[in-house]
Design a protein around this motif. Sequence first.
Motif, PDB file in Angstrom:
ATOM      1  N   THR A  25     -10.140   4.899  -2.050  1.00 48.82           N
ATOM      2  CA  THR A  25      -9.308   3.947  -2.791  1.00 48.82           C
ATOM      3  C   THR A  25     -10.216   3.029  -3.591  1.00 48.82           C
ATOM      4  OG1 THR A  25      -7.570   3.975  -1.113  1.00 48.82           O
ATOM      5  CG2 THR A  25      -7.593   2.087  -2.584  1.00 48.82           C
ATOM      6  N   GLU A  68      -6.874  -9.546  -6.446  1.00 46.42           N
ATOM      7  CA  GLU A  68      -6.943  -8.137  -6.053  1.00 46.42           C
ATOM      8  C   GLU A  68      -5.563  -7.619  -5.657  1.00 46.42           C
ATOM      9  OE1 GLU A  68      -9.903  -5.046  -3.874  1.00 46.42           O
ATOM     10  OE2 GLU A  68     -10.164  -7.164  -3.456  1.00 46.42           O
ATOM     11  N   TRP A  69      -4.748  -8.463  -5.063  1.00 42.41           N
ATOM     12  CA  TRP A  69      -3.379  -8.075  -4.698  1.00 42.41           C
ATOM     13  C   TRP A  69      -2.594  -7.651  -5.947  1.00 42.41           C
ATOM     14  CZ3 TRP A  69       0.913 -10.390  -6.722  1.00 42.41           C
ATOM     15  CH2 TRP A  69       0.709 -11.608  -7.390  1.00 42.41           C
ATOM     16  N   TYR A  89      -3.845  -6.540  -8.824  1.00 49.79           N
ATOM     17  CA  TYR A  89      -4.433  -5.293  -9.290  1.00 49.79           C
ATOM     18  C   TYR A  89      -3.866  -4.105  -8.506  1.00 49.79           C
ATOM     19  CZ  TYR A  89      -7.980  -1.804 -10.497  1.00 49.79           C
ATOM     20  OH  TYR A  89      -8.633  -0.676 -10.931  1.00 49.79           O
ATOM     21  N   ARG A  90      -3.782  -4.256  -7.169  1.00 50.48           N
ATOM     22  CA  ARG A  90      -3.238  -3.180  -6.337  1.00 50.48           C
ATOM     23  C   ARG A  90      -1.756  -2.969  -6.618  1.00 50.48           C
ATOM     24  NH1 ARG A  90      -4.599  -3.046  -0.394  1.00 50.48           N
ATOM     25  NH2 ARG A  90      -4.059  -0.882  -0.730  1.00 50.48           N
ATOM     26  N   MET A 130       3.381  -0.908  -3.153  1.00 50.30           N
ATOM     27  CA  MET A 130       3.033  -2.307  -2.902  1.00 50.30           C
ATOM     28  C   MET A 130       4.109  -3.323  -3.274  1.00 50.30           C
ATOM     29  SD  MET A 130       0.233  -2.047  -1.491  1.00 50.30           S
ATOM     30  CE  MET A 130      -1.505  -1.989  -1.451  1.00 50.30           C
ATOM     31  N   GLN A 184     -11.311  -9.679  -8.192  1.00 47.06           N
ATOM     32  CA  GLN A 184     -11.676 -10.108  -6.837  1.00 47.06           C
ATOM     33  C   GLN A 184     -12.078 -11.581  -6.824  1.00 47.06           C
ATOM     34  OE1 GLN A 184     -14.522  -7.464  -4.891  1.00 47.06           O
ATOM     35  NE2 GLN A 184     -13.844  -5.820  -6.257  1.00 47.06           N
ATOM     36  N   LYS A 194      -1.596  -0.956  -9.809  1.00 47.72           N
ATOM     37  CA  LYS A 194      -2.058   0.417  -9.597  1.00 47.72           C
ATOM     38  C   LYS A 194      -1.107   1.247  -8.732  1.00 47.72           C
ATOM     39  CE  LYS A 194      -6.121   1.535 -10.755  1.00 47.72           C
ATOM     40  NZ  LYS A 194      -6.484   2.386 -11.862  1.00 47.72           N
ATOM     41  N   GLU A 195      -0.459   0.601  -7.746  1.00 47.30           N
ATOM     42  CA  GLU A 195       0.417   1.318  -6.809  1.00 47.30           C
ATOM     43  C   GLU A 195       1.751   0.582  -6.664  1.00 47.30           C
ATOM     44  OE1 GLU A 195      -1.678   2.898  -3.164  1.00 47.30           O
ATOM     45  OE2 GLU A 195      -3.047   1.280  -3.733  1.00 47.30           O
ATOM     46  N   ARG A 240     -11.418  -0.241  -5.416  1.00 44.94           N
ATOM     47  CA  ARG A 240     -11.241  -1.695  -5.357  1.00 44.94           C
ATOM     48  C   ARG A 240     -11.014  -2.226  -6.758  1.00 44.94           C
ATOM     49  NH1 ARG A 240     -14.371  -5.645  -1.763  1.00 44.94           N
ATOM     50  NH2 ARG A 240     -12.526  -6.807  -2.389  1.00 44.94           N
ATOM     51  N   ALA A 241     -10.451  -3.418  -6.801  1.00 44.35           N
ATOM     52  CA  ALA A 241     -10.236  -4.078  -8.085  1.00 44.35           C
ATOM     53  C   ALA A 241     -11.590  -4.425  -8.706  1.00 44.35           C
ATOM     54  CB  ALA A 241      -9.430  -5.348  -7.882  1.00 44.35           C
TER      55      ALA A 241
END
Length: 140
Positions: A96, A109-110, A112-113, A121, A104, A116-117, A98-99
């Motif tokens: 996986t 980062e939350w 970014y995730r 998420m 970060q 991406k997903e 990372r941002a």
Amino acid sequence: TFYFFGGAPGVAATAARKMMKKYPGLKIVGVHNGYFDEKEEKKIIQDIKKKAPSILLVGLGAPKQEKWIYSNWQKLNIHCHVGTIGAVFDFFAGTTERAPLWWQQHSLEWLYRLIKEPKRMWHRYIIGNTLFIWNIFREM
């Protein structure tokens, strides 16, 4: 000493190998993936007890990892520190992404995730975080 528990089959083991290479002297006494049934769970608990790590890292994803620890803490019957780490095994294993560093450094980062997903998420970050903030205000 560490025990890595979680992630897809092979992910925690790959993360362990990479971490031991990066940090010589790191002692990882056990590894198990996060895909298990009730029978396998008993074996996992016995393995953790037998190896008695100083630190147990559980990466089953939220809230499964917290529920697992809560349900099994008495069965483990060991004295160790426990950390819930979500996708950290995936990050170390390289499965996986990372941002980028900027995300970060700015505590995003939350987001970014989420971008991406989104299917995976959205509930955690949109519904879960909103309910969390609502409950804080309600308690105040």
